[in-house]
Design an enzyme around this catalytic site. Structure first.
Site, PDB file in Angstrom:
ATOM      1  N   VAL A 162      16.018  -8.476  20.775  1.00  0.00           N
ATOM      2  CA  VAL A 162      16.213  -6.946  20.625  1.00  0.00           C
ATOM      3  C   VAL A 162      16.112  -6.444  21.849  1.00  0.00           C
ATOM      4  CG1 VAL A 162      15.775  -4.670  19.451  1.00  0.00           C
ATOM      5  CG2 VAL A 162      15.677  -6.982  18.026  1.00  0.00           C
ATOM      6  N   CYS A 163      14.738  -6.704  22.648  1.00  0.00           N
ATOM      7  CA  CYS A 163      14.858  -5.989  23.773  1.00  0.00           C
ATOM      8  C   CYS A 163      15.668  -6.389  24.878  1.00  0.00           C
ATOM      9  CB  CYS A 163      13.117  -6.712  24.337  1.00  0.00           C
ATOM     10  SG  CYS A 163      11.881  -6.276  23.217  1.00  0.00           S
ATOM     11  N   THR A 164      16.278  -7.436  24.956  1.00  0.00           N
ATOM     12  CA  THR A 164      17.373  -7.926  25.742  1.00  0.00           C
ATOM     13  C   THR A 164      18.671  -7.018  25.720  1.00  0.00           C
ATOM     14  OG1 THR A 164      16.347 -10.336  25.903  1.00  0.00           O
ATOM     15  CG2 THR A 164      18.757  -9.986  26.409  1.00  0.00           C
TER      16      THR A 164
END
Ligand code: BEZ
Length: 211
Positions: A44-46
């Site tokens: 998700v962070c990517t």
């Protein structure tokens, strides 16, 4: 201590992917978004950090600088940026703080141990040019943020910093706004020459004044 709306955003100096910097000096006269993500090399962070990079010009158009933080190292951030660029089309183009010692994370209360014990959750602090905290958001690790929403709240905050207005539910840039109940009808006629319509004495709508 919890950071509340209206507090001065605590200043700090930290190592980032763009060198050592101090928050207040970095922001200068700009608005700022200080945000945390849980961990490098996670899915998700990517997607989030890639989209923040893709929309950098939209933030700049709102005189807003981005700065991110996680408890990973600067070296880790640099390595991850290549993955972000490869998968999202945009690598990091704003500073990302390496906060292995959790100094910034603890200063801003970004670690919520009941959600994740060892890492920051997804926080957002919108900081005004006066260095006051204007808005905060907190998301759990499994829910990605919405960049359109961040841009929308910047539009709303910046508009209400210039005019005595608030923004109604689901408002987006260009739509009618609410005249502050503290403004009398006579003053509203002067301040909002495009006119206004009164649904209730406390609910008066006017075209967006800066358009
Ligand atoms: C993610 O970015 O997908 C993620 C990060 C930390 C925990 C769970 C999910």
């Amino acid at each position: 201590m919890t950071i509340q709306l209206g507090d001065t955003a605590p200043d700090f100096t930290a190592e980032t992917t763009e060198g050592r910097l101090s928050l207040h000096e970095y922001l200068g006269e700009s608005w700022g978004i200080l945000f945390s993500h849980p961990a490098d090399f996670t899915p998700v962070c990517t997607t989030e950090l890639g989209d923040f990079a893709r929309r950098k010009d939209d933030f700049a158009a709102r005189n807003t600088k981005l700065i991110g933080v996680s408890v990973d190292s600067v070296e880790s951030h640099r390595g991850w940026s290549a993955d972000i660029a490869e998968t999202q089309g945009h690598g990091l183009n704003y500073p990302l703080i390496g906060d292995e010692a959790r100094a910034v994370a603890n200063l801003y209360g970004m670690i919520h141990p009941k959600a994740i014990e060892t890492a920051t959750v997804r926080t957002v602090f919108v900081i005004g040019p006066d260095k006051k905290v204007k808005l905060t958001l907190t998301y759990p690790a499994n829910v990605g943020r919405n960049v359109d929403e961040l841009l929308r709240v910047l539009d709303a905050l910046q508009l209400s910093s210039q005019y005595a207005v608030s923004t109604p539910v689901n408002w987006t840039d260009g739509e009618d706004v609410i005249i502050s109940p503290a403004v009398s009808d006579d003053d509203a006629k002067e301040q909002f020459p495009k006119g206004f319509r009164t649904l209730k004495p406390y609910l008066r709508l006017t075209p967006q004044p800066n358009r």
